[in-house]
Write a protein that holds these residues in place. Structure first.
Motif, PDB file in Angstrom:
ATOM      1  N   MET A   1      27.652  26.314  44.669  1.00  0.00           N
ATOM      2  CA  MET A   1      27.458  26.347  46.137  1.00  0.00           C
ATOM      3  C   MET A   1      27.377  27.788  46.637  1.00  0.00           C
ATOM      4  O   MET A   1      28.099  28.653  46.166  1.00  0.00           O
ATOM      5  CB  MET A   1      28.632  25.641  46.829  1.00  0.00           C
ATOM      6  N   THR A   2      26.510  28.000  47.595  1.00  0.00           N
ATOM      7  CA  THR A   2      26.367  29.366  48.116  1.00  0.00           C
ATOM      8  C   THR A   2      27.449  29.651  49.155  1.00  0.00           C
ATOM      9  O   THR A   2      27.930  28.755  49.834  1.00  0.00           O
ATOM     10  CB  THR A   2      25.002  29.535  48.782  1.00  0.00           C
ATOM     11  N   ALA A   3      27.802  30.912  49.257  1.00  0.00           N
ATOM     12  CA  ALA A   3      28.824  31.296  50.222  1.00  0.00           C
ATOM     13  C   ALA A   3      28.181  31.532  51.586  1.00  0.00           C
ATOM     14  O   ALA A   3      27.127  32.150  51.684  1.00  0.00           O
ATOM     15  CB  ALA A   3      29.521  32.557  49.758  1.00  0.00           C
TER      16      ALA A   3
ATOM     17  N   THR B   1      36.137  33.814  50.885  1.00  0.00           N
ATOM     18  CA  THR B   1      34.811  33.218  50.745  1.00  0.00           C
ATOM     19  C   THR B   1      34.867  31.800  51.283  1.00  0.00           C
ATOM     20  O   THR B   1      35.770  31.042  50.944  1.00  0.00           O
ATOM     21  CB  THR B   1      34.379  33.172  49.263  1.00  0.00           C
ATOM     22  N   VAL B   2      33.947  31.462  52.155  1.00  0.00           N
ATOM     23  CA  VAL B   2      33.849  30.094  52.637  1.00  0.00           C
ATOM     24  C   VAL B   2      32.489  29.571  52.186  1.00  0.00           C
ATOM     25  O   VAL B   2      31.455  30.199  52.450  1.00  0.00           O
ATOM     26  CB  VAL B   2      33.986  30.015  54.168  1.00  0.00           C
TER      27      VAL B   2
ATOM     28  N   ARG C   1      33.602  46.124  64.828  1.00  0.00           N
ATOM     29  CA  ARG C   1      33.130  46.559  63.507  1.00  0.00           C
ATOM     30  C   ARG C   1      34.297  46.887  62.596  1.00  0.00           C
ATOM     31  O   ARG C   1      35.301  47.428  63.044  1.00  0.00           O
ATOM     32  CB  ARG C   1      32.248  47.799  63.657  1.00  0.00           C
ATOM     33  N   PRO C   2      34.162  46.552  61.312  1.00  0.00           N
ATOM     34  CA  PRO C   2      35.272  46.787  60.383  1.00  0.00           C
ATOM     35  C   PRO C   2      35.559  48.272  60.171  1.00  0.00           C
ATOM     36  O   PRO C   2      34.651  49.097  60.224  1.00  0.00           O
ATOM     37  CB  PRO C   2      34.802  46.139  59.082  1.00  0.00           C
ATOM     38  N   THR C   3      36.834  48.584  59.978  1.00  0.00           N
ATOM     39  CA  THR C   3      37.208  49.943  59.605  1.00  0.00           C
ATOM     40  C   THR C   3      36.831  50.172  58.142  1.00  0.00           C
ATOM     41  O   THR C   3      36.349  51.232  57.772  1.00  0.00           O
ATOM     42  CB  THR C   3      38.740  50.119  59.771  1.00  0.00           C
ATOM     43  N   ARG C   4      37.062  49.140  57.339  1.00  0.00           N
ATOM     44  CA  ARG C   4      36.674  49.185  55.930  1.00  0.00           C
ATOM     45  C   ARG C   4      36.231  47.794  55.522  1.00  0.00           C
ATOM     46  O   ARG C   4      36.564  46.809  56.156  1.00  0.00           O
ATOM     47  CB  ARG C   4      37.876  49.578  55.060  1.00  0.00           C
ATOM     48  N   GLY C   5      35.515  47.744  54.417  1.00  0.00           N
ATOM     49  CA  GLY C   5      35.192  46.439  53.855  1.00  0.00           C
ATOM     50  C   GLY C   5      33.786  45.989  54.204  1.00  0.00           C
ATOM     51  O   GLY C   5      33.056  46.669  54.915  1.00  0.00           O
ATOM     52  N   ARG C   6      33.469  44.816  53.704  1.00  0.00           N
ATOM     53  CA  ARG C   6      32.094  44.340  53.754  1.00  0.00           C
ATOM     54  C   ARG C   6      32.091  42.881  54.196  1.00  0.00           C
ATOM     55  O   ARG C   6      32.963  42.106  53.813  1.00  0.00           O
ATOM     56  CB  ARG C   6      31.518  44.442  52.340  1.00  0.00           C
ATOM     57  N   ILE C   7      31.112  42.501  54.999  1.00  0.00           N
ATOM     58  CA  ILE C   7      30.962  41.098  55.390  1.00  0.00           C
ATOM     59  C   ILE C   7      29.513  40.682  55.159  1.00  0.00           C
ATOM     60  O   ILE C   7      28.586  41.432  55.470  1.00  0.00           O
ATOM     61  CB  ILE C   7      31.218  40.870  56.906  1.00  0.00           C
ATOM     62  N   ARG C   8      29.361  39.480  54.627  1.00  0.00           N
ATOM     63  CA  ARG C   8      28.040  38.850  54.620  1.00  0.00           C
ATOM     64  C   ARG C   8      28.226  37.516  55.303  1.00  0.00           C
ATOM     65  O   ARG C   8      29.189  36.798  55.042  1.00  0.00           O
ATOM     66  CB  ARG C   8      27.534  38.610  53.196  1.00  0.00           C
ATOM     67  N   ILE C   9      27.320  37.192  56.172  1.00  0.00           N
ATOM     68  CA  ILE C   9      27.432  35.921  56.869  1.00  0.00           C
ATOM     69  C   ILE C   9      26.076  35.242  56.793  1.00  0.00           C
ATOM     70  O   ILE C   9      25.057  35.861  57.105  1.00  0.00           O
ATOM     71  CB  ILE C   9      27.967  36.141  58.308  1.00  0.00           C
ATOM     72  N   LEU C  10      26.047  34.035  56.258  1.00  0.00           N
ATOM     73  CA  LEU C  10      24.802  33.322  55.962  1.00  0.00           C
ATOM     74  C   LEU C  10      23.871  34.225  55.152  1.00  0.00           C
ATOM     75  O   LEU C  10      22.660  34.260  55.369  1.00  0.00           O
ATOM     76  CB  LEU C  10      24.130  32.856  57.263  1.00  0.00           C
ATOM     77  N   GLY C  11      24.487  34.996  54.261  1.00  0.00           N
ATOM     78  CA  GLY C  11      23.715  35.866  53.379  1.00  0.00           C
ATOM     79  C   GLY C  11      23.216  37.152  54.015  1.00  0.00           C
ATOM     80  O   GLY C  11      22.498  37.918  53.390  1.00  0.00           O
TER      81      GLY C  11
END
Lengths: 300, 266
Positions: A1-3, A26-27, A55-65
C-alpha cells in the motif's frame, strides 16, 4: 500500500518553545488514523504542518506523494481546523459555494451533506451556533470527496446523533478507499472508526498502536457490589488487577488489560451491581509513562 | 475576475458602500458651500488669510486662494480631508486582506485551498485596489458634477489628475498596511505603522518646506509625490505618480515574498 502521509524526523519549534519533536509517521492509503493527545500536545501543530499553514523547523513531509508546499495537492485534501473560525455576513451556503468554485468540485455535495448533518446553511456565517459551525466545517471538508481527510477534533460541538452520522461518513470515506487522519483528546471518539491510533504527548509521538492493542493496554476502573460480604483472598493476586480494595460487599480495583480473571473470580459470588468506567486517555498515558520509566530504569 | 478577488470584494461590499456614501456626503456638503465663499472675497480672500503664519497655513491645508475654484477644491478636498478619508479607507480594507483574518483564524481555511500563498496575497490586494477604485470613481464623478454645478471653473482633466493622485497615495499606504500584515500577521502593528507613516509623511510635507533641517525627508515621504506636483493647477505630475506606482509595486512584491515564507496564525 502506498503512503498518503509520510513524516520523517519532523520537528517544529516556535522560537524556543517546542511544538513537535522528531515525529516519524506513515499513514497508508485507505487507513483511518486516530491522532490522540491532550490539548497542547502537538496534534494541531502536526496537522497544520501537513497543510503547509506552518513550516517545519526540521524534517520532511510528503502528502499524497507531494511536497505540502505544492498548493495543487490541497485540492485533494479536506481539512477541518481545530479552531474553526467562520465570520462575516455571508450566508454559509454562499461561502461553501465559493470554496467549491476555487477547488473546482464539490458544489453538488453541499445540499446532500447539509441534509445529512441537518445543517442550516441559510444562516449568515457570523451567526452560526457552535454546532452548526462545526457542521459547515465538516461539509466543506467532505464535499469535494478528497483523497485525504485531515480532521482536527472533528466531533467537538456536535450532539451525539450528529456525531454518529459523522462517524458513518468517516466509515464511508474509508470504504471508498480514502484516507482519514482525525485528532481527538478522547479515545472513545476515535476508537470505533480508527484502524490505528497514535498517541502524542509533550510534542512527541509516544506510541502508535492498533486500536485493539491500545484497548488492551487501557486501565479500567471496576467496581463490583455483592449481596453479601466477600473474602478479600478471592480477589487477591489476580493477573492485571491493581489497587484492590475489598470493603464488605464492595470490591473496587483497576484492571490493566483483559478483565477476564476478575470477572471469573466475581462470578463465584452473587453480583448485584457492577460499574466499569470507560478507560480515559489520561490513564492510558499513565500506563505508557510507567512503561517508559520501567524501560529507563532497566536500562540504567 | 478571479474567484478570490470576487469573494473578497463581496466581503468588502458593506464597507465600500459605507465609505463611498460617507466620502460623497462629505464632498457634497463642503463643495456646496463654495458659492457663498466665492461671494465673500473680503473674508476668505488671500489678503484676509495672510494674517495666519505660513507654517500654520500649510498645516491647515494651504488656505491658499480659497476663494477661487481650484484653491477651494485643493484646500477642502485634496489637501487634507480627501487623503485622510481615502487613506483610512484603504488601510482598513487592506488590513482585512491578511492580518485581520489571520487574527480571527478565518485565514486558515483560505490557506487550505489549492491556491498558492502568492496568489492569495495578490488577489486580496487586487480586491483592495478594485474596491478603492470604486470609491475613487464614484467620488470623482461627484466632484466633477459639483464643480460644474457650483461653477468652480476647474477642468475635468485636472480633477481627474488630482483624484488619480488621491487613489495612488491611498493605495500606497494601504499596500504598506497589507505588506506589514503579510510580514507580521498583526493587525495592530499594520494599523499603527501605516497610520504613523501617513501622519509623519503629511507633517513632513507640510513643515519641511519651512524647516531646512528635515527638508531631505520629503524625498522619502509619499505625500511629496502626491502633493508637490499640484495637479489641480498644473495638470498631471506623471513622474511623481510613476514613483508612487513603483513604490506600490515594491511593497506588494515584499508582501508576497514575506507571506510565502512564514508560518501563519502562530
Amino acid at each position: 500500500m502506498t503512503a498518503v502521509i509520510e513524516a520523517e524526523g519532523l520537528s517544529k519549534f516556535y522560537g524556543r518553545r517546542r511544538g513537535l519533536e522528531n515525529l516519524t509517521l506513515t499513514v497508508a492509503a485507505g487507513e483511518v488514523f486516530g491522532y490522540l493527545g491532550p490539548n497542547g500536545a502537538g496534534k494541531t501543530t502536526t496537522i497544520r504542518l501537513l497543510l503547509d499553514v506552518i513550516r517545519p523547523t526540521r524534517g520532511r513531509i510528503r502528502i499524497l506523494g507531494k511536497d505540502p508546499r505544492d498548493h495543487r495537492v490541497r485540492a485533494r485534501i479536506g481539512y477541518l481546523p481545530g479552531e474553526l473560525s467562520l465570520e462575516g455576513t455571508e450566508r454559509a451556503r454562499e461561502y461553501l459555494e465559493f470554496l467549491a468554485q476555487v477547488r473546482g468540485s464539490g458544489r453538488s455535495q453541499i445540499p446532500v451533506l447539509a441534509e445529512r448533518l441537518e445543517a442550516d446553511l441559510s444562516v449568515s456565517m457570523g451567526k452560526l451556533s457552535k454546532g452548526n459551525k462545526q457542521k459547515v466545517g465538516l461539509i466543506q471538508a467532505f464535499m469535494h470527496n478528497p483523497d485525504l481527510l485531515v480532521l482536527d477534533e472533528p466531533t467537538s460541538g456536535l450532539d451525539p446523533l450528529v456525531q454518529q452520522e459523522f462517524l458513518a461518513m468517516v466509515r464511508e470515506a474509508r470504504n471508498a478507499g480514502r484516507t482519514v487522519l482525525m485528532s481527538s483528546h478522547v479515545l472513545a471518539e476515535v476508537e470505533h472508526v480508527s484502524d490505528r491510533v497514535g498517541v502524542v504527548r509533550g510534542g512527541r509521538l509516544v506510541a502508535v498502536e492498533g486500536v485493539a492493542a491500545l484497548r488492551e493496554k487501557a486501565i479500567r476502573r471496576v467496581e463490583f457490589h455483592f449481596d453479601a460480604p466477600v473474602p478479600p483472598e478471592a480477589f487477591e493476586g489476580l493477573p492485571g488487577v491493581r489497587d484492590l480494595r475489598v470493603e464488605g460487599t464492595a470490591v473496587r480495583c483497576t484492571i490493566d488489560g483483559r478483565p477476564d480473571a476478575l470477572i471469573k473470580a466475581a462470578a463465584r459470588f452473587t453480583v448485584v451491581h457492577m460499574v466499569s468506567e470507560e478507560p480515559d486517555l489520561e490513564e492510558i498515558f499513565l500506563a505508557y509513562y510507567s512503561e517508559e520509566e520501567d524501560h529507563a530504569y532497566a536500562g540504567a | 475576475m478571479p474567484t478570490l478577488v470576487r469573494k473578497t470584494l463581496r466581503d468588502y461590499r458593506r464597507s465600500l458602500i459605507g465609505w463611498t456614501v460617507g466620502i460623497c456626503a462629505f464632498l457634497t456638503l463642503y463643495l456646496s458651500i463654495y458659492p457663498s465663499i466665492a461671494a465673500n472675497p473680503d473674508v476668505y480672500g488671500d489678503a484676509a488669510l495672510a494674517k495666519y503664519p505660513g507654517a500654520l497655513r500649510d498645516l491647515m491645508g494651504g488656505l491658499d486662494d480659497i476663494a477661487s475654484g481650484a484653491g477651494y477644491l485643493q484646500t477642502l478636498v485634496y489637501q487634507l480631508f480627501g487623503p485622510l478619508l481615502f487613506i483610512v479607507c484603504a488601510v482598513l480594507l487592506a488590513n482585512r486582506a491578511i492580518a485581520v483574518p489571520e487574527g480571527k483564524g478565518t485565514l486558515e481555511l483560505t490557506l487550505a485551498l489549492p491556491l498558492s500563498r502568492s496568489r492569495i496575497v495578490l488577489e486580496r490586494w487586487a480586491a483592495v485596489a478594485v474596491g478603492l477604485l470604486i470609491v475613487t470613481v464614484v467620488s470623482f464623478a461627484l466632484v466633477t458634477t459639483m464643480v460644474a454645478l457650483v461653477d468652480m471653473n476647474v477642468e475635468v482633466d485636472r480633477v481627474l489628475a488630482a483624484h488619480t493622485g488621491l487613489y495612488l497615495l491611498a493605495l500606497l499606504v494601504g499596500t504598506l498596511a497589507l505588506a506589514i500584515g503579510a510580514i507580521t500577521g498583526r493587525k495592530a502593528v499594520a494599523l499603527a505603522a501605516s497610520g504613523g507613516v501617513a501622519v509623519a509623511s503629511y507633517a513632513i510635507e507640510s513643515l519641511a518646506k519651512n524647516v531646512d533641517a528635515i527638508s531631505w525627508l520629503r524625498w522619502v515621504s509619499p505625500f511629496r509625490y502626491y502633493a508637490d506636483g499640484n495637479p489641480l493647477r498644473l495638470g498631471w505630475p506623471v513622474g511623481d505618480y510613476l514613483i508612487l506606482a513603483a513604490a506600490i509595486a515594491v511593497l506588494l512584491f515584499t508582501a508576497v515574498r514575506a507571506f510565502d515564507r512564514r508560518d501563519v496564525g502562530v
